[in-house]
Scaffold this motif. Sequence first.
Motif, PDB file in Angstrom:
ATOM      1  N   PHE A   1      70.852  45.108  90.875  1.00  0.00           N
ATOM      2  CA  PHE A   1      72.751  44.278  91.757  1.00  0.00           C
ATOM      3  C   PHE A   1      72.129  43.418  92.867  1.00  0.00           C
ATOM      4  O   PHE A   1      72.114  42.578  93.130  1.00  0.00           O
ATOM      5  CB  PHE A   1      73.677  45.765  92.339  1.00  0.00           C
ATOM      6  CG  PHE A   1      74.037  46.744  91.370  1.00  0.00           C
ATOM      7  CD1 PHE A   1      74.670  46.452  90.302  1.00  0.00           C
ATOM      8  CD2 PHE A   1      74.069  48.218  90.927  1.00  0.00           C
ATOM      9  CE1 PHE A   1      75.374  46.822  89.438  1.00  0.00           C
ATOM     10  CE2 PHE A   1      73.679  48.588  90.389  1.00  0.00           C
ATOM     11  CZ  PHE A   1      74.412  47.947  89.838  1.00  0.00           C
ATOM     12  N   VAL A   2      70.829  44.030  93.546  1.00  0.00           N
ATOM     13  CA  VAL A   2      70.797  42.289  94.412  1.00  0.00           C
ATOM     14  C   VAL A   2      69.690  41.854  93.722  1.00  0.00           C
ATOM     15  O   VAL A   2      70.386  40.684  93.936  1.00  0.00           O
ATOM     16  CB  VAL A   2      70.009  44.034  95.721  1.00  0.00           C
ATOM     17  CG1 VAL A   2      69.282  42.150  96.882  1.00  0.00           C
ATOM     18  CG2 VAL A   2      71.200  44.563  96.951  1.00  0.00           C
ATOM     19  N   ASN A   3      68.710  42.713  93.391  1.00  0.00           N
ATOM     20  CA  ASN A   3      68.215  41.490  92.614  1.00  0.00           C
ATOM     21  C   ASN A   3      68.182  41.927  91.131  1.00  0.00           C
ATOM     22  O   ASN A   3      67.883  43.237  90.922  1.00  0.00           O
ATOM     23  CB  ASN A   3      66.704  42.019  93.470  1.00  0.00           C
ATOM     24  CG  ASN A   3      66.348  40.874  94.843  1.00  0.00           C
ATOM     25  OD1 ASN A   3      66.998  40.143  95.393  1.00  0.00           O
ATOM     26  ND2 ASN A   3      66.140  42.448  95.388  1.00  0.00           N
ATOM     27  N   HIS A   4      67.768  41.276  89.752  1.00  0.00           N
ATOM     28  CA  HIS A   4      68.619  41.045  88.893  1.00  0.00           C
ATOM     29  C   HIS A   4      67.035  40.946  88.261  1.00  0.00           C
ATOM     30  O   HIS A   4      66.045  40.705  88.590  1.00  0.00           O
ATOM     31  CB  HIS A   4      69.503  40.238  88.353  1.00  0.00           C
ATOM     32  CG  HIS A   4      70.774  39.787  88.436  1.00  0.00           C
ATOM     33  ND1 HIS A   4      71.913  40.585  88.550  1.00  0.00           N
ATOM     34  CD2 HIS A   4      71.130  39.632  89.849  1.00  0.00           C
ATOM     35  CE1 HIS A   4      72.897  40.958  89.204  1.00  0.00           C
ATOM     36  NE2 HIS A   4      73.033  39.518  89.846  1.00  0.00           N
ATOM     37  N   ALA A   5      66.621  41.932  87.174  1.00  0.00           N
ATOM     38  CA  ALA A   5      66.141  42.362  86.611  1.00  0.00           C
ATOM     39  C   ALA A   5      64.516  40.903  86.357  1.00  0.00           C
ATOM     40  O   ALA A   5      64.241  41.062  86.823  1.00  0.00           O
ATOM     41  CB  ALA A   5      66.188  42.885  85.508  1.00  0.00           C
ATOM     42  N   SER A   6      65.321  39.712  85.646  1.00  0.00           N
ATOM     43  CA  SER A   6      65.081  38.430  85.322  1.00  0.00           C
ATOM     44  C   SER A   6      63.859  37.799  86.768  1.00  0.00           C
ATOM     45  O   SER A   6      63.284  37.517  86.909  1.00  0.00           O
ATOM     46  CB  SER A   6      66.061  37.257  85.257  1.00  0.00           C
ATOM     47  OG  SER A   6      66.868  37.216  85.829  1.00  0.00           O
ATOM     48  N   GLU A   7      64.501  38.458  88.125  1.00  0.00           N
ATOM     49  CA  GLU A   7      64.124  37.808  89.085  1.00  0.00           C
ATOM     50  C   GLU A   7      63.139  38.831  89.896  1.00  0.00           C
ATOM     51  O   GLU A   7      62.426  38.541  91.087  1.00  0.00           O
ATOM     52  CB  GLU A   7      65.076  37.582  90.791  1.00  0.00           C
ATOM     53  CG  GLU A   7      66.754  36.759  90.170  1.00  0.00           C
ATOM     54  CD  GLU A   7      67.832  37.138  91.379  1.00  0.00           C
ATOM     55  OE1 GLU A   7      67.742  37.923  91.598  1.00  0.00           O
ATOM     56  OE2 GLU A   7      68.411  36.120  90.651  1.00  0.00           O
ATOM     57  N   ILE A   8      62.639  39.950  89.239  1.00  0.00           N
ATOM     58  CA  ILE A   8      61.514  41.157  89.676  1.00  0.00           C
ATOM     59  C   ILE A   8      60.976  39.686  89.287  1.00  0.00           C
ATOM     60  O   ILE A   8      59.857  39.937  88.351  1.00  0.00           O
ATOM     61  CB  ILE A   8      62.281  41.975  89.710  1.00  0.00           C
ATOM     62  CG1 ILE A   8      62.906  42.424  89.662  1.00  0.00           C
ATOM     63  CG2 ILE A   8      60.843  43.207  89.329  1.00  0.00           C
ATOM     64  CD1 ILE A   8      63.767  43.061  90.706  1.00  0.00           C
ATOM     65  N   ARG A   9      59.511  39.933  89.718  1.00  0.00           N
ATOM     66  CA  ARG A   9      58.124  39.102  90.621  1.00  0.00           C
ATOM     67  C   ARG A   9      56.626  40.343  90.953  1.00  0.00           C
ATOM     68  O   ARG A   9      57.518  40.739  91.525  1.00  0.00           O
ATOM     69  CB  ARG A   9      57.602  38.292  90.729  1.00  0.00           C
ATOM     70  CG  ARG A   9      58.555  36.818  89.893  1.00  0.00           C
ATOM     71  CD  ARG A   9      58.106  37.083  88.162  1.00  0.00           C
ATOM     72  NE  ARG A   9      59.029  35.315  88.286  1.00  0.00           N
ATOM     73  CZ  ARG A   9      60.444  36.020  87.436  1.00  0.00           C
ATOM     74  NH1 ARG A   9      60.645  37.102  87.170  1.00  0.00           N
ATOM     75  NH2 ARG A   9      60.873  34.734  87.232  1.00  0.00           N
ATOM     76  N   PHE A  10      55.950  39.955  90.399  1.00  0.00           N
ATOM     77  CA  PHE A  10      54.583  40.777  90.843  1.00  0.00           C
ATOM     78  C   PHE A  10      54.662  41.137  92.147  1.00  0.00           C
ATOM     79  O   PHE A  10      54.509  41.742  93.344  1.00  0.00           O
ATOM     80  CB  PHE A  10      53.377  40.392  90.590  1.00  0.00           C
ATOM     81  CG  PHE A  10      52.071  41.028  90.412  1.00  0.00           C
ATOM     82  CD1 PHE A  10      52.375  43.085  90.801  1.00  0.00           C
ATOM     83  CD2 PHE A  10      51.538  41.312  91.461  1.00  0.00           C
ATOM     84  CE1 PHE A  10      51.354  43.808  90.955  1.00  0.00           C
ATOM     85  CE2 PHE A  10      49.987  41.596  91.948  1.00  0.00           C
ATOM     86  CZ  PHE A  10      49.979  43.550  91.664  1.00  0.00           C
ATOM     87  N   ALA A  11      54.942  39.539  92.985  1.00  0.00           N
ATOM     88  CA  ALA A  11      54.540  39.492  93.919  1.00  0.00           C
ATOM     89  C   ALA A  11      55.908  39.637  95.082  1.00  0.00           C
ATOM     90  O   ALA A  11      55.474  40.042  96.301  1.00  0.00           O
ATOM     91  CB  ALA A  11      54.839  37.099  94.847  1.00  0.00           C
ATOM     92  N   GLY A  12      56.953  40.124  95.037  1.00  0.00           N
ATOM     93  CA  GLY A  12      58.091  40.617  94.862  1.00  0.00           C
ATOM     94  C   GLY A  12      57.715  42.273  95.078  1.00  0.00           C
ATOM     95  O   GLY A  12      58.197  42.728  96.316  1.00  0.00           O
TER      96      GLY A  12
END
Length: 121
Positions: free
Chosen positions: A38-49
């Motif tokens: 909800f805060v971060n959407h799946a498409s925004e999740i990156r390894f660096a995050g």
Amino acid sequence: MAEHYSSFDRSGRRWLLQRLTAVFLIGTLAFHFFLLHFVNHASEIRFAGTQARMDEVGYFSMMVLFLVAATFHGVNGVYNALVNMGLDGTQKRVVGGVLALSGVLLIGQGIRVALAMAGVI
């Protein structure tokens, strides 16, 4: 009416830990879904995050506790389900040993991955 049977001794430590880990897992899963869906959407999740989150002591500690709680909850649940199905004697000891060893290996590997994600190893 059929008699209720459970391998859990309601006054035992494993019975209590099964319930406590369930409550912890529900809370941690709610946090996970809120943060990563909800805060971060799946498409925004990156390894660096993921690495950045694992660098935070609180998040890292919660993920390691989640790993330990989930492993205990799952292994203990499978063991008790097998005991409820009639597992006893030598088979019960062997299955208990294999499940315990599997749990320890899973926790060890999970901690190794968490440490790698945090940049410690």
